[in-house]
Design a protein around this motif. Structure first.
Motif, short mmCIF file in Angstrom:
data_model
loop_
_atom_site.label_atom_id
_atom_site.label_comp_id
_atom_site.label_asym_id
_atom_site.label_seq_id
_atom_site.Cartn_x
_atom_site.Cartn_y
_atom_site.Cartn_z
N GLY A 156 6.16 9.69 -8.82
CA GLY A 156 6.13 9.41 -10.25
C GLY A 156 7.05 8.28 -10.66
N ASP A 157 7.65 8.43 -11.80
CA ASP A 157 8.47 7.38 -12.40
C ASP A 157 9.78 7.24 -11.62
OD1 ASP A 157 9.25 5.43 -14.20
OD2 ASP A 157 10.14 6.88 -15.58
N ALA A 158 9.83 6.22 -10.77
CA ALA A 158 11.04 5.99 -9.97
C ALA A 158 11.43 4.53 -10.06
CB ALA A 158 10.78 6.37 -8.52
N GLU B 115 13.20 0.95 -8.68
CA GLU B 115 13.02 0.16 -7.46
C GLU B 115 13.96 0.61 -6.34
OE1 GLU B 115 10.51 -2.18 -5.69
OE2 GLU B 115 10.37 -1.84 -7.84
N GLU B 116 15.19 0.94 -6.66
CA GLU B 116 16.16 1.36 -5.64
C GLU B 116 15.74 2.67 -4.98
OE1 GLU B 116 18.73 -0.36 -4.27
OE2 GLU B 116 17.84 -1.95 -5.47
N THR B 117 15.20 3.59 -5.75
CA THR B 117 14.73 4.86 -5.19
C THR B 117 13.59 4.61 -4.22
OG1 THR B 117 15.39 6.07 -7.17
CG2 THR B 117 13.77 7.13 -5.73
N ILE B 118 12.65 3.77 -4.62
CA ILE B 118 11.51 3.45 -3.76
C ILE B 118 12.00 2.84 -2.45
CG2 ILE B 118 9.43 2.04 -3.51
CD1 ILE B 118 9.10 4.33 -5.52
N LYS B 119 12.97 1.94 -2.53
CA LYS B 119 13.49 1.28 -1.34
C LYS B 119 14.18 2.25 -0.38
CE LYS B 119 14.06 -3.30 -3.31
NZ LYS B 119 15.00 -4.34 -3.75
N THR B 120 14.68 3.36 -0.89
CA THR B 120 15.31 4.34 0.00
C THR B 120 14.28 5.25 0.67
OG1 THR B 120 15.67 5.98 -1.75
CG2 THR B 120 17.44 4.38 -1.36
N VAL B 121 13.09 5.34 0.08
CA VAL B 121 12.03 6.21 0.62
C VAL B 121 11.24 5.49 1.71
CG1 VAL B 121 9.91 7.45 0.05
CG2 VAL B 121 11.86 7.55 -1.50
N ILE B 122 10.97 4.20 1.50
CA ILE B 122 10.15 3.44 2.45
C ILE B 122 11.07 2.73 3.44
CG2 ILE B 122 8.51 1.55 2.72
CD1 ILE B 122 7.53 2.17 -0.12
N ILE B 123 10.79 2.94 4.72
CA ILE B 123 11.57 2.24 5.74
C ILE B 123 10.61 1.48 6.66
CG2 ILE B 123 13.48 3.88 5.68
CD1 ILE B 123 12.40 5.04 8.30
N GLU B 124 11.13 0.43 7.24
CA GLU B 124 10.36 -0.34 8.21
C GLU B 124 10.62 0.25 9.58
OE1 GLU B 124 9.27 -4.93 9.41
OE2 GLU B 124 11.00 -4.54 8.13
N ALA B 125 9.54 0.67 10.22
CA ALA B 125 9.66 1.28 11.54
C ALA B 125 9.91 0.18 12.57
CB ALA B 125 8.41 2.05 11.89
N ASN C 152 0.83 -1.21 0.00
CA ASN C 152 0.00 0.00 0.00
C ASN C 152 0.87 1.26 0.00
OD1 ASN C 152 -2.18 -1.72 0.19
ND2 ASN C 152 -2.73 -1.16 2.27
N LEU C 153 1.89 1.24 0.84
CA LEU C 153 2.77 2.42 0.91
C LEU C 153 3.60 2.55 -0.36
CD1 LEU C 153 3.50 4.78 2.68
CD2 LEU C 153 5.26 3.37 3.76
N ASP C 154 4.01 1.43 -0.91
CA ASP C 154 4.74 1.43 -2.18
C ASP C 154 3.91 2.12 -3.27
OD1 ASP C 154 7.01 0.22 -3.92
OD2 ASP C 154 5.18 -0.51 -4.88
N GLU C 155 2.64 1.78 -3.35
CA GLU C 155 1.76 2.39 -4.35
C GLU C 155 1.62 3.90 -4.11
OE1 GLU C 155 -0.57 3.05 -7.60
OE2 GLU C 155 0.61 1.25 -7.13
#
Length: 78
Positions: free
Chosen positions: A62-64, A66-76, A52-55
């Motif tokens: 926008g167009d990013a 996979e590596e960029t997405i992984k740097t934005v989302i972190i597991e709390a 859900n957060l990935d979406e």
């Protein structure tokens, strides 16, 4: 719990941002009304579901790749 910190265009109201997040199974918390990136509001988005957060992140930035997405989302930490 997964979190992402993003600045959102100031053209969107806080209510609109929260409704957008809720529609994707996430919550939005306004952290700073005039954030560091050109004065746009800074939000923390949270979800128990990574997908859900990935979406949400993909729709916001926008167009990013996979590596960029992984740097934005972190597991709390629990």
């Amino acid at each position: 719990m997964y979190i992402a910190q993003l600045d959102i265009s100031s053209e969107n109201t806080e209510i609109e941002v929260k409704e957008f997040a809720n529609g994707l199974g996430c919550t939005a918390i306004l952290v700073q009304e005039f954030g560091p990136a050109g004065g746009n509001p800074l939000y923390i988005f949270e979800s128990k579901n990574y997908n859900n957060l990935d979406e949400l992140v993909r729709q916001v930035i926008g167009d990013a790749d996979e590596e960029t997405i992984k740097t934005v989302i972190i597991e709390a930490s629990k």
